[in-house]
Design a protein around this motif. Structure first.
Motif, PDB file in Angstrom:
ATOM      1  N   UNK A 177       0.839  -1.204   0.000  1.00  0.00           N
ATOM      2  CA  UNK A 177       0.000   0.000   0.000  1.00  0.00           C
ATOM      3  C   UNK A 177       0.873   1.253   0.000  1.00  0.00           C
ATOM      4  N   UNK A 178       1.890   1.286   0.871  1.00  0.00           N
ATOM      5  CA  UNK A 178       2.754   2.461   0.960  1.00  0.00           C
ATOM      6  C   UNK A 178       3.559   2.657  -0.319  1.00  0.00           C
ATOM      7  N   UNK A 179       4.001   1.574  -0.919  1.00  0.00           N
ATOM      8  CA  UNK A 179       4.770   1.674  -2.154  1.00  0.00           C
ATOM      9  C   UNK A 179       3.898   2.190  -3.293  1.00  0.00           C
ATOM     10  N   UNK A 180       2.645   1.713  -3.348  1.00  0.00           N
ATOM     11  CA  UNK A 180       1.734   2.178  -4.381  1.00  0.00           C
ATOM     12  C   UNK A 180       1.371   3.645  -4.167  1.00  0.00           C
ATOM     13  N   UNK A 181       1.204   4.033  -2.908  1.00  0.00           N
ATOM     14  CA  UNK A 181       0.888   5.435  -2.607  1.00  0.00           C
ATOM     15  C   UNK A 181       2.049   6.336  -3.022  1.00  0.00           C
ATOM     16  N   UNK A 182       3.276   5.908  -2.743  1.00  0.00           N
ATOM     17  CA  UNK A 182       4.444   6.698  -3.152  1.00  0.00           C
ATOM     18  C   UNK A 182       4.513   6.794  -4.679  1.00  0.00           C
ATOM     19  N   UNK A 183       4.278   5.668  -5.357  1.00  0.00           N
ATOM     20  CA  UNK A 183       4.322   5.662  -6.826  1.00  0.00           C
ATOM     21  C   UNK A 183       3.294   6.614  -7.414  1.00  0.00           C
TER      22      UNK A 183
END
Length: 526
Positions: free
Chosen positions: A377-383
């Protein structure tokens, strides 16, 4: 000011069709009749119809303009290929409700269920019951036999309350809606921790059924602020609140500034008060007020807040005139509130008032099975924020998750710390790839920040290896917890669910005493 009355309904292709001759004006037609009710004038009619019925709809609008000139009619052409298909009709009506600009402060809404198929009538009821439509149901009918001739085309109408038990075959639809609400509260993250999932299920029911205060407890970074916003947005999507979300961290409020920020002040109330201020409580009128770290609030502010919650009125700082504000309260804290009350730091009467619905959010270390989906989730939000695709190399991902889910990872900052960790690796990723080297660097950084060492606690007494390993785990949890109760909740997360009145702190205290240990000694590292 009197609210405008707005009726939403569908064109009745059978009952509303009475030919083109002038004698049609003397016959009862439900859509025309509802606009002629002397005791229930309709200011606006939102009329839904199939595109191929546009001609009939236009004829109906002309008749309403003639017989009820004060009623404005707005037509909506919505194509439904099979009006007897529950899924299609429900989806079409839900789409209409979702995109409709409701103004509940100035308008009251009624849903006309007399026309349309039985499927359409049931779907209207389901949407109204679920609060996708902030409305009441309205049913019309022909005049009673023997009624005067002039009352025949008008007919009768009544606001009704249908019994949901008639439609038990559609309960699965409600279950899907409830699951969607739960998923919304979790931001779509596929959480696996059973205790947390059960907690969110309960919060979802409370959020949609109660406007009483909600208390969110848990360590810093556990997601209290995030969840408070999601609760507000869920209630707003169901038209349960019309105002905005107003949030403040009470740890930032001190002295006159605390009073002024929360309750407002009049000009000259204190040195520097050159202009009046409304205050956050008034800004939250009709909406939700979120007071994070409420335990840090001063006792004077606590007393005024209690009055504002119970009476919906309070005095701005320096004023002798009461003001009114009606808001729902959500509060958060990382403190052990019963202990805070016992020490006289928090008013017992206010705690009793805000403790109507209390939910203890577990920290990240208590939800290690949820670390993997939260990393994604955090990686997708950063992307999304950087408009770039960032991914882990396979070995890098496995290495990071192995460490993140291990007992070495203390996660003192909880989800906030995990978010920062993922963001650091994503920022340094070349060509959008997080490598094993980046992961190794991040793990070393986290270990250094936690001062992780291979040393183990020295115990003065000889005990079995089994008991030693168990005690080491208990000591690790105690050292990273802010209170005895918090440590107990994590250690006894499963067994406490079977107890009516679990006393985690007392249970943990007795366990430590078996080995000559105490809570104070664990915090000192002895």
């Amino acid at each position: 000011m009197k609210k405008r009355r707005v009726v939403i309904g569908v064109l009745g292709t059978v009952l509303d069709r009475r030919g083109k001759r002038t004698n049609r004006l003397k016959k009862w037609r439900p859509t025309v009749g509802l606009c002629q009710q002397p005791d229930m004038p309709v200011d606006r009619l939102e009329l839904i119809h199939q595109p191929h019925d546009a001609g009939m709809c236009q004829q109906l609008i002309e008749d309403i303009n003639l017989l009820s000139p004060h009623t404005t009619v707005r037509s909506h052409a919505i194509a439904i290929s099979n009006p007897w298909d529950f899924e299609e009709v429900y989806a079409a009506f839900l789409d209409f409700a979702t995109h409709y600009d409701f103004d509940t402060e100035n308008e009251e809404y009624l849903v006309h269920i007399t026309t349309g198929t039985h499927v359409a009538q049931i779907c209207w009821f389901l949407l109204t019951e679920a609060r996708y439509l902030p409305a009441s149901l309205l049913q019309t009918g022909p005049a009673a036999r023997g009624a005067a001739e002039e009352s025949i085309p008008v007919g009768i109408c009544s606001v009704i309350d249908l019994d949901l038990s008639r439609y038990t075959t559609l309960t699965s639809r409600f279950q899907r809606e409830q699951q969607q609400s739960v998923s919304f509260l979790k931001a779509g993250i596929d959480t696996r921790n059973a205790t947390f999932n059960k907690l969110i299920d309960r919060i979802e029911r409370v959020a949609l059924r109660s406007s009483d205060p909600i208390l969110l407890t848990g360590p810093t970074g556990a997601g209290k602020s995030f969840l408070a916003r999601r609760i507000y947005e869920l209630r707003q999507s169901r038209h349960l609140v019309a105002g905005k979300l107003v949030a403040v961290n009470c740890a930032t409020l001190r002295g006159d500034n605390a009073m002024s920020t929360l309750f407002g002040h009049v000009k000259g109330a204190f040195t520097g008060a050159l202009t009046p201020r409304s205050g956050l409580l008034r800004e939250a009128d009709g909406g939700v007020l979120f007071l994070d770290e409420i335990a840090e609030l001063g006792l004077d502010e606590q007393a005024m807040l209690l009055k504002a919650i119970e009476e919906k009125t309070f005095f701005p700082f320096g004023s002798d005139k009461e003001v009114h504000s009606d808001f729902q309260l959500i509060v958060g804290t990382h403190r052990d509130m019963p202990q805070w009350v016992a020490e006289g730091r928090f008013r017992e009467d206010l705690y009793a008032r805000i403790n109507m619905w209390s939910f203890a959010l577990p920290g990240l270390a208590q939800r290690r099975e949820d670390i993997a989906p939260n990393v994604e989730f955090e990686l997708q939000r950063f992307s999304n924020s950087q408009q770039a695709q960032i991914r882990f190399d396979k070995e890098a991902r496995e290495g990071y998750l192995t460490f993140a889910c291990s007992s070495q990872a203390q996660w003192r900052g909880n989800f906030r710390e995990l978010s920062s960790s993922v963001a650091r690796m994503a920022t340094l990723a070349e060509q959008g790839r997080i490598t094993t080297d980046l992961v190794d660097e991040e793990i070393a950084l986290l270990k250094a920040s936690w001062q992780v060492t291979p040393s183990q606690p020295t115990l003065e007494m000889e005990i079995d290896l089994f008991d030693r390993r168990q005690l080491e785990t208990v000591l690790e949890v105690c050292r990273r917890s802010t209170s005895l109760s918090e440590a107990g909740r994590e250690l006894f997360a499963v067994s406490r669910q079977k107890k009516t009145n679990p006393n985690d702190a007392d249970r943990l205290r007795k366990y430590l005493a078996r080995f000559g240990m105490s809570w104070e000694k664990t915090k000192q590292g002895n």
